[in-house]
Design an enzyme around this catalytic site. Structure first.
Site, PDB file in Angstrom:
ATOM      1  N   GLN A 112      80.784  19.475 -40.685  1.00  0.00           N
ATOM      2  CA  GLN A 112      79.503  18.787 -40.870  1.00  0.00           C
ATOM      3  C   GLN A 112      79.658  17.319 -41.237  1.00  0.00           C
ATOM      4  O   GLN A 112      78.710  16.560 -41.115  1.00  0.00           O
ATOM      5  CB  GLN A 112      78.682  19.497 -41.953  1.00  0.00           C
ATOM      6  CG  GLN A 112      78.142  20.857 -41.514  1.00  0.00           C
ATOM      7  CD  GLN A 112      77.159  20.761 -40.343  1.00  0.00           C
ATOM      8  OE1 GLN A 112      76.542  19.725 -40.104  1.00  0.00           O
ATOM      9  NE2 GLN A 112      77.041  21.843 -39.584  1.00  0.00           N
ATOM     10  N   ALA A 160      83.543  19.068 -32.260  1.00  0.00           N
ATOM     11  CA  ALA A 160      83.035  17.840 -31.635  1.00  0.00           C
ATOM     12  C   ALA A 160      81.535  17.857 -31.405  1.00  0.00           C
ATOM     13  O   ALA A 160      80.882  16.809 -31.476  1.00  0.00           O
ATOM     14  CB  ALA A 160      83.765  17.605 -30.310  1.00  0.00           C
ATOM     15  N   CYS A 207      64.490  36.799 -41.601  1.00  0.00           N
ATOM     16  CA  CYS A 207      63.797  37.182 -40.376  1.00  0.00           C
ATOM     17  C   CYS A 207      64.283  36.353 -39.178  1.00  0.00           C
ATOM     18  O   CYS A 207      63.978  36.672 -38.043  1.00  0.00           O
ATOM     19  CB  CYS A 207      62.293  37.025 -40.547  1.00  0.00           C
ATOM     20  SG  CYS A 207      61.847  35.444 -41.240  1.00  0.00           S
TER      21      CYS A 207
END
Lengths: 461, 461
Positions: A177, A195, A320
């Site tokens: 990240q 990438a 959910c």
């Protein structure tokens, strides 16, 4: 149409696109061959490796390209564990690692090894001292992400790396990240990244292994990529990945400052505009472009669809929205609300106007979802006569159990309890989280004689 | 500049290029996400899977995309072996499989399993009866390529599949070299292939596993691609791969006939134009576009470089062109000459003129390489007095040991022997192959007291 899910995947950076097109023509051949097409491919591969290594902060011969970030993590963990088999079989990871790290750990445990998860605080960060204490004798490898992919919290990598160094344990950093924003602080032994998170193409990950780190690649042998990533190199995509990493880094400082201000605005305004919202993740030590919040009494999947209809693409860690109907393990490890969860990750170039439009649209969307679910608009006021009350929410999915709890809560007197029966996984996280948000006491859970689990809440105010 | 190495990698097919460009715009998002970009990516992925499954001849839910053909083979072999662990741990493969199959088998053997290699004849094909006999009780999996990647020989897949069916053993077919030309005969249980061999991009392989085949994916769990290929899908490349497979199939019949005629011309003319050449592989049951020959007294690497200077890109299985200085395991298994080896694999669209120019250039190139090495122009005639003779070629690399043998061979009388001392791996293959080509008797090998191996040849004519 604003796309706010760049932490999942980002559109190809224009530089990556150019590089990809050029290397489709120049770099399609086998770099292992001796003919001119092969030699040209080899030169492109070498140049891409040098560029990527410079951005990572390692030597070119320490870095290999893999088919994805996930494969880089898998290869890094299995190779490092095997390389230090004689030391022990203990793997230490933070509880909020990407699922590919946890799955690699589970495979290690299934094969007879052991895995220890270091807990995180409510912000999502590990405590370096707690991490250090987990580095027991026999620890072969430790893994810590540079920043969390769901809530954006930066981990104390430098401090943990120092603790690992002191304990003689190699540290693998999953930098998926953060690598586009800047290099990882020094001290890591292995580093993995992907990438397509930095505007490069899909199909390319990278794994860096410092010289001197014991490493034994697992799986069938292969001559390519130093034996660490079998299979024909995905060369045009590798070239594009390296080019885009360099390009996003050149823009990173300015763009980070700009996006950080936009995220600050979201962090500040959402709780003002929408009642019963919890903004999660560290407000300061965080990725510049990512913010996550959860909305009480809201069904995450419906919320996503409604935002999608309004033109906003976001992601969610609500149960959910997962195929297994369990809430995100990250939110669970943090102990924060998972229902109505929204992750916003802004791509480079996101405009102020798009963010403002999102803030204008969100309150109405949340209100309409709550309306449809019959959520209480505010905590019910009138205390009831009975000291205890049981709510049967068996068979009902998130966020209904919490909504049912909130609806009746005002009818028990202070000191009384409400017991919610639920067989929904999210309730285990969200009922305590509701108590935390409302300042009520979460007593605990016990098996329910009717099936599922009984969650007990005491009214204290 | 003619590129004759399409069996290593082919330039991107124009249809693949178009599809890649379109899906870079439409298919960069995460197909697991619920927002419109994710749903669009999911639709592209589903459509690509359907197109590829149709070309393979299987159901879409039997096929997953992998990062390469190598990874497809690795995942297929490890998953099928694990799925049939209770039956036994025996893996049966042909001796001329691609190295990725053999390496997967070696990893299996290193982990305690067993691997049996089925030998091939001089054409490179297995004998179905010999293959069937190898399917001993406890055989978990058999592997057979559809056609050989180095000599082009087609394997008797249908017959072997029938034998496997009779023995209750699943058959994995590595169809990397043939899938662009047409579907594999029915009867296989698992099938692997690689897109960059059919004009698709690098970074895409495919693995099909028939319903009902016991299969247990190995390695860390992952939700993508039915748990059989971890990591973010390389979607634009997958779309391009499927599109190009359909496109090359549409052209396959006509192009195969055209290239087959060009290869026939090479097969016929090379031995006429160049003395002391062995054309290898089955002349009839073979891939349409691939032909391989070996030239006595020639250094493969120099030959490649000279052809490259003349503008021809070819490949070689000679030991001097491999990083391990051993001849190709395929040529070794066939027992054919490995020195001066040239593999020509014609891309679609290769012109008659290019082939004729190659045939015009080759004789001079071979002659000049032989000249520089001091190769005998023809077998020496005058028989010598001594009945035996020892040639010390220790420390000398292919093709020198064979050249030294040929130089002195005429000086021993009929009935006499020449013993060649050599520590070069290629000599073990090439000295018997020279005897075969010359009609002389290969007596055998024994350890040499001076180091290396003593190869004994008897003059019979």
């Amino acid at each position: 149409m604003p796309y706010f899910d760049t932490a999942s995947a980002a559109p190809l950076h224009p530089v990556a696109r150019q590089a990809l097109l050029a290397s489709l023509d120049e770099g399609w051949a086998d770099p292992a061959r001796l003919h001119r097409e092969g030699r040209r491919a080899r030169m492109l591969l070498d140049a891409a490796r040098e560029a990527a290594a410079e951005a990572v902060g390692c030597r070119p011969d320490e870095l290999v390209f893999t088919p994805s970030g996930t494969r880089a993590v898998h290869a890094g963990i299995s190779g490092a564990l095997a390389g230090r088999r004689r030391v022990g079989d203990r793997l230490v990871v933070s509880a909020v690692e990407h699922s590919c790290v946890l799955h690699a750990g589970e495979a290690h445990a299934a094969a007879g090894g052991s895995m220890a998860e270091v807990p995180v605080g409510r912000s999502g960060a590990v405590d370096p001292e707690v991490f250090a204490a987990a580095l027991a004798p026999g620890t072969a490898l430790a893994c810590l992400q540079s920043a969390n992919h769901e809530v954006g919290t930066e981990q104390p990598v430098a401090e943990v790396a120092e603790a690992c160094r002191a304990a003689g344990v190699p540290l693998l950093v999953d930098a998926a990240q953060s690598l586009g924003w800047g290099p990882v602080p020094q001290g890591w032994s292995l580093l993995a990244a992907s990438a397509h998170k930095w505007g490069g193409p899909a199909g390319v990950g990278l794994l860096a292994v410092r010289k001197g780190v014991r490493f034994a690649p697992q799986g069938p042998a292969d001559e390519r990529e130093s034996g660490r990533a079998p299979g024909f190199e995905n060369l045009p995509a590798i070239v594009a990945a390296a080019a885009s990493l360099r390009a996003v880094r050149a823009e990173a400082a300015a763009e980070a400052a700009r996006l950080r201000a936009l995220v600050d605005r979201i962090r500040a305004r959402v709780p003002e505009l929408v009642p019963d919202v919890e903004v999660v993740g560290d407000p300061v030590r965080r990725l510049p472009h990512l913010v996550t919040f959860s909305c009480l009494y809201v069904d995450g999947e419906t919320l996503l669809h409604e935002l999608d209809r309004e033109g906003f693409s976001v992601s969610s860690g609500s149960s959910c929205t997962s195929s297994t109907l369990t809430p995100s393990h990250v939110l669970r490890a943090m102990g924060v609300l998972s229902e109505g969860n929204v992750r916003i990750s802004l791509p480079s170039g996101t405009s102020e106007e798009d963010v403002d439009r999102f803030l204008a649209v969100l309150p109405g969307v949340v209100a309409s979802v709550r309306d449809r679910l019959g959520a209480p608009e505010s905590p019910a006021a009138a205390p009831g006569a009975a000291g205890t009350l049981v709510v049967d929410a068996l068979g009902k999915r998130c966020p209904i159990p919490v909504i049912e709890l909130a609806k009746v809560f005002g009818s028990v007197p202070v000191g009384g309890t409400v017991t919610v029966l639920s067989d929904d996984e999210a309730a285990r996280l969200d009922i305590p989280a509701w108590c935390e948000m409302r300042g009520q006491e979460y007593v605990g859970e016990e098996p329910s004689p009717k099936g599922g689990t009984a969650y007990v809440v005491r009214r204290v105010s």
